[in-house]
Design a protein around this motif. Sequence first.
Motif, PDB file in Angstrom:
ATOM      1  N   PHE A 162       0.870  -1.276   0.129  1.00  0.00           N
ATOM      2  CA  PHE A 162       0.047   0.045  -0.024  1.00  0.00           C
ATOM      3  C   PHE A 162       0.867   1.238   0.073  1.00  0.00           C
ATOM      4  CE2 PHE A 162      -2.475   3.231   2.137  1.00  0.00           C
ATOM      5  CZ  PHE A 162      -3.493   3.512   1.148  1.00  0.00           C
ATOM      6  N   SER A 163       0.763   2.082  -1.064  1.00  0.00           N
ATOM      7  CA  SER A 163       1.661   3.313  -1.135  1.00  0.00           C
ATOM      8  C   SER A 163       0.619   4.193  -1.920  1.00  0.00           C
ATOM      9  CB  SER A 163       2.621   3.006  -2.076  1.00  0.00           C
ATOM     10  OG  SER A 163       2.466   2.780  -3.630  1.00  0.00           O
ATOM     11  N   LYS A 164       1.176   5.744  -2.101  1.00  0.00           N
ATOM     12  CA  LYS A 164       0.562   6.587  -2.603  1.00  0.00           C
ATOM     13  C   LYS A 164       0.232   6.293  -4.032  1.00  0.00           C
ATOM     14  CE  LYS A 164       4.034  10.042  -3.778  1.00  0.00           C
ATOM     15  NZ  LYS A 164       4.423  11.275  -3.689  1.00  0.00           N
ATOM     16  N   ASP A 165       0.769   5.356  -4.780  1.00  0.00           N
ATOM     17  CA  ASP A 165       0.788   4.927  -5.954  1.00  0.00           C
ATOM     18  C   ASP A 165      -0.010   3.833  -6.256  1.00  0.00           C
ATOM     19  OD1 ASP A 165       2.125   7.450  -6.949  1.00  0.00           O
ATOM     20  OD2 ASP A 165       4.187   6.581  -6.518  1.00  0.00           O
ATOM     21  N   SER A 166      -0.037   2.839  -5.473  1.00  0.00           N
ATOM     22  CA  SER A 166      -0.521   1.459  -5.859  1.00  0.00           C
ATOM     23  C   SER A 166      -1.070   0.744  -4.531  1.00  0.00           C
ATOM     24  CB  SER A 166       0.502   0.735  -6.737  1.00  0.00           C
ATOM     25  OG  SER A 166       1.548   0.546  -5.613  1.00  0.00           O
ATOM     26  N   ILE A 167      -1.856  -0.426  -4.702  1.00  0.00           N
ATOM     27  CA  ILE A 167      -2.398  -1.155  -3.898  1.00  0.00           C
ATOM     28  C   ILE A 167      -2.218  -2.486  -4.314  1.00  0.00           C
ATOM     29  CG2 ILE A 167      -4.667  -0.713  -4.219  1.00  0.00           C
ATOM     30  CD1 ILE A 167      -5.369  -1.244  -1.309  1.00  0.00           C
ATOM     31  N   ASN A 168      -1.796  -3.425  -3.625  1.00  0.00           N
ATOM     32  CA  ASN A 168      -1.831  -4.898  -3.817  1.00  0.00           C
ATOM     33  C   ASN A 168      -2.798  -5.737  -2.669  1.00  0.00           C
ATOM     34  OD1 ASN A 168      -1.346  -7.644  -4.713  1.00  0.00           O
ATOM     35  ND2 ASN A 168       0.772  -7.139  -5.234  1.00  0.00           N
ATOM     36  N   LEU A 169      -3.624  -6.295  -3.090  1.00  0.00           N
ATOM     37  CA  LEU A 169      -4.496  -6.816  -1.772  1.00  0.00           C
ATOM     38  C   LEU A 169      -5.032  -8.230  -2.174  1.00  0.00           C
ATOM     39  CD1 LEU A 169      -6.196  -6.158   0.977  1.00  0.00           C
ATOM     40  CD2 LEU A 169      -8.070  -5.583  -0.653  1.00  0.00           C
ATOM     41  N   LYS A 170      -4.945  -9.106  -1.333  1.00  0.00           N
ATOM     42  CA  LYS A 170      -5.083 -10.550  -1.284  1.00  0.00           C
ATOM     43  C   LYS A 170      -6.205 -10.724  -0.210  1.00  0.00           C
ATOM     44  CE  LYS A 170      -3.643 -15.072  -2.090  1.00  0.00           C
ATOM     45  NZ  LYS A 170      -3.838 -15.373  -3.426  1.00  0.00           N
ATOM     46  N   VAL A 171      -7.446 -10.996  -0.885  1.00  0.00           N
ATOM     47  CA  VAL A 171      -8.572 -11.135   0.104  1.00  0.00           C
ATOM     48  C   VAL A 171      -8.684 -12.849  -0.061  1.00  0.00           C
ATOM     49  CG1 VAL A 171     -10.933 -11.037   0.765  1.00  0.00           C
ATOM     50  CG2 VAL A 171      -9.703  -9.067  -0.041  1.00  0.00           C
ATOM     51  N   LYS A 172      -8.330 -13.558   1.103  1.00  0.00           N
ATOM     52  CA  LYS A 172      -8.536 -15.124   0.927  1.00  0.00           C
ATOM     53  C   LYS A 172     -10.004 -15.466   1.454  1.00  0.00           C
ATOM     54  CE  LYS A 172      -3.533 -15.541   2.109  1.00  0.00           C
ATOM     55  NZ  LYS A 172      -2.500 -16.013   3.240  1.00  0.00           N
ATOM     56  N   LYS A 173     -10.562 -14.656   2.476  1.00  0.00           N
ATOM     57  CA  LYS A 173     -11.830 -15.051   2.781  1.00  0.00           C
ATOM     58  C   LYS A 173     -12.556 -14.035   3.646  1.00  0.00           C
ATOM     59  CE  LYS A 173     -14.902 -18.408   5.312  1.00  0.00           C
ATOM     60  NZ  LYS A 173     -14.631 -19.353   6.233  1.00  0.00           N
ATOM     61  N   ILE A 174     -13.839 -13.539   3.340  1.00  0.00           N
ATOM     62  CA  ILE A 174     -14.784 -12.735   4.057  1.00  0.00           C
ATOM     63  C   ILE A 174     -16.009 -13.473   4.055  1.00  0.00           C
ATOM     64  CG2 ILE A 174     -15.813 -10.524   4.212  1.00  0.00           C
ATOM     65  CD1 ILE A 174     -13.429  -9.171   2.798  1.00  0.00           C
ATOM     66  N   SER A 175     -16.579 -13.395   5.348  1.00  0.00           N
ATOM     67  CA  SER A 175     -17.964 -14.274   5.475  1.00  0.00           C
ATOM     68  C   SER A 175     -18.758 -13.246   6.572  1.00  0.00           C
ATOM     69  CB  SER A 175     -17.579 -15.759   5.884  1.00  0.00           C
ATOM     70  OG  SER A 175     -17.247 -15.762   7.010  1.00  0.00           O
ATOM     71  N   ALA A 176     -19.855 -13.359   6.315  1.00  0.00           N
ATOM     72  CA  ALA A 176     -20.727 -12.538   7.120  1.00  0.00           C
ATOM     73  C   ALA A 176     -22.378 -13.012   6.981  1.00  0.00           C
ATOM     74  CB  ALA A 176     -20.644 -11.174   7.005  1.00  0.00           C
ATOM     75  N   LYS A 177     -22.962 -12.729   7.979  1.00  0.00           N
ATOM     76  CA  LYS A 177     -24.542 -12.951   8.045  1.00  0.00           C
ATOM     77  C   LYS A 177     -25.322 -11.730   8.329  1.00  0.00           C
ATOM     78  CE  LYS A 177     -24.344 -17.800   9.654  1.00  0.00           C
ATOM     79  NZ  LYS A 177     -24.793 -18.820  10.596  1.00  0.00           N
ATOM     80  N   ASP A 178     -26.358 -11.413   7.435  1.00  0.00           N
ATOM     81  CA  ASP A 178     -27.048 -10.179   7.621  1.00  0.00           C
ATOM     82  C   ASP A 178     -28.143 -10.602   8.155  1.00  0.00           C
ATOM     83  OD1 ASP A 178     -27.552  -7.299   7.395  1.00  0.00           O
ATOM     84  OD2 ASP A 178     -28.995  -7.812   6.143  1.00  0.00           O
ATOM     85  N   LYS A 179     -28.814  -9.626   9.068  1.00  0.00           N
ATOM     86  CA  LYS A 179     -30.285  -9.919   9.955  1.00  0.00           C
ATOM     87  C   LYS A 179     -31.443 -10.140   8.971  1.00  0.00           C
ATOM     88  CE  LYS A 179     -33.049  -7.901  13.528  1.00  0.00           C
ATOM     89  NZ  LYS A 179     -33.049  -6.598  14.497  1.00  0.00           N
ATOM     90  N   SER A 180     -31.208  -9.987   7.664  1.00  0.00           N
ATOM     91  CA  SER A 180     -32.308 -10.166   6.592  1.00  0.00           C
ATOM     92  C   SER A 180     -32.302 -11.528   6.305  1.00  0.00           C
ATOM     93  CB  SER A 180     -32.081  -9.232   5.459  1.00  0.00           C
ATOM     94  OG  SER A 180     -30.738  -9.501   4.703  1.00  0.00           O
ATOM     95  N   GLY A 181     -31.126 -12.296   6.702  1.00  0.00           N
ATOM     96  CA  GLY A 181     -31.201 -13.435   6.221  1.00  0.00           C
ATOM     97  C   GLY A 181     -30.055 -13.932   5.080  1.00  0.00           C
ATOM     98  N   LEU A 182     -29.478 -12.867   4.570  1.00  0.00           N
ATOM     99  CA  LEU A 182     -28.595 -12.887   3.447  1.00  0.00           C
ATOM    100  C   LEU A 182     -27.479 -13.408   4.037  1.00  0.00           C
ATOM    101  CD1 LEU A 182     -27.774 -12.630   0.577  1.00  0.00           C
ATOM    102  CD2 LEU A 182     -27.052 -10.171   1.183  1.00  0.00           C
ATOM    103  N   THR A 183     -26.815 -14.578   3.616  1.00  0.00           N
ATOM    104  CA  THR A 183     -25.335 -15.076   4.120  1.00  0.00           C
ATOM    105  C   THR A 183     -24.483 -15.408   2.982  1.00  0.00           C
ATOM    106  OG1 THR A 183     -26.828 -16.790   5.666  1.00  0.00           O
ATOM    107  CG2 THR A 183     -24.677 -17.100   5.247  1.00  0.00           C
TER     108      THR A 183
END
Length: 373
Positions: A162-183
């Motif tokens: 992460f610098s002022k010129d570039s970003i390199n990001l690796k998302v291996k996993k994000i998980s969550a549940k919403d109250k509406s039922g969306l999982t």
Amino acid sequence: YIPIAQKGVTNIVTNVLENKLQTNIQIESINIGFLNRIVLNNVIIEDQNNQELLTAAKLSAKLEILPLFKGEVSISSIQFYGFNMNLYRSENDNKTNFQFLIDAFKTDKESESDINLNINSILIRKGLLSWHNRNYETTPDIFNYNHLDLEDISATISLKEFSKDSINLKVKKISAKDKSGLTLKKISFDFYANRDSFLIDKFRVELPKSFIELSTIKSTYNQKDKTSNNNKKKETFTLEGRIKNSALYYHDFSAFYNPLKTLNQKEPIHLETDVIGSLEELKINTFNIYTKSRSVDFDSKFVLKNINNKESLEINSYIKKLYIDKDIATAFSSLINENKTKEQLIALFPINIYGKGKYSHASSNTDLTITTE
């Protein structure tokens, strides 16, 4: 002496943060461990309305020392455990309750430094997050991006650069549940961006049964430099990508429309797209929706022109085939309460449609052929 020193460090850090953020902060204790690890226990940060913005059972980070001598900030790990974040926008107020945090750490472009940040591992476990835009009504049991109540938030992320010129990001996993039922069972992707392009690779999103997988998405962009004498520099934007694999089940999307829970689905719906173009002309060369048995078969393509100008926007559609059989029509007819209307609707199927259409701000026209059995 260690407990006394520990308490002293906790008080110093708390006072520094309170002065910086201009809000109330509580930290039960701070442990500075071996190998440059710092742990904050039972943290409470209030917003400027004296309401709890963030509570966390444990926040920890491990800093690498050697990169500091090269002007780099390298953090081997950051961990968030048992946190609860409450975000909102008050009625008739443009500012959110966390805007003061952004303002506190915002830097002027003139004094912008060459930051070079690397975080090898960001772990988030047992998280809760609520977001409420109080200018909009709530919709119980229906997903509403103005009113989110997320639980069981878990994430594993790596910020390679992460610098002022570039970003390199690796998302291996994000998980969550919403109250509406969306999982959200899992979302993962690699993301790279610099001043004139971005790339998304290995993108996959999974719901309890459904999934969508994308090929590499590439985009380039260029904006006019208002500080430059070259006013002829043209804004450009290009995009290329496709959905290469998918399987969609109605029940997974019932948080958007509750009656979808009741639909009987024998097989998944598949979606394929292939997109390439620019703001001047974006071509969706493939837009297919189908089942393997071809009970639904939609084969089409679209051309969108002048996307960034509503007045001159033009959409051209080419429908090679739209076929829907009687079984699909019967399943969706369960959403209709009127029995006579159900019978009349089912009687139209199977149905086959092909043709083309054109839409613009000034006019629209279609040339479709519809056949039924």
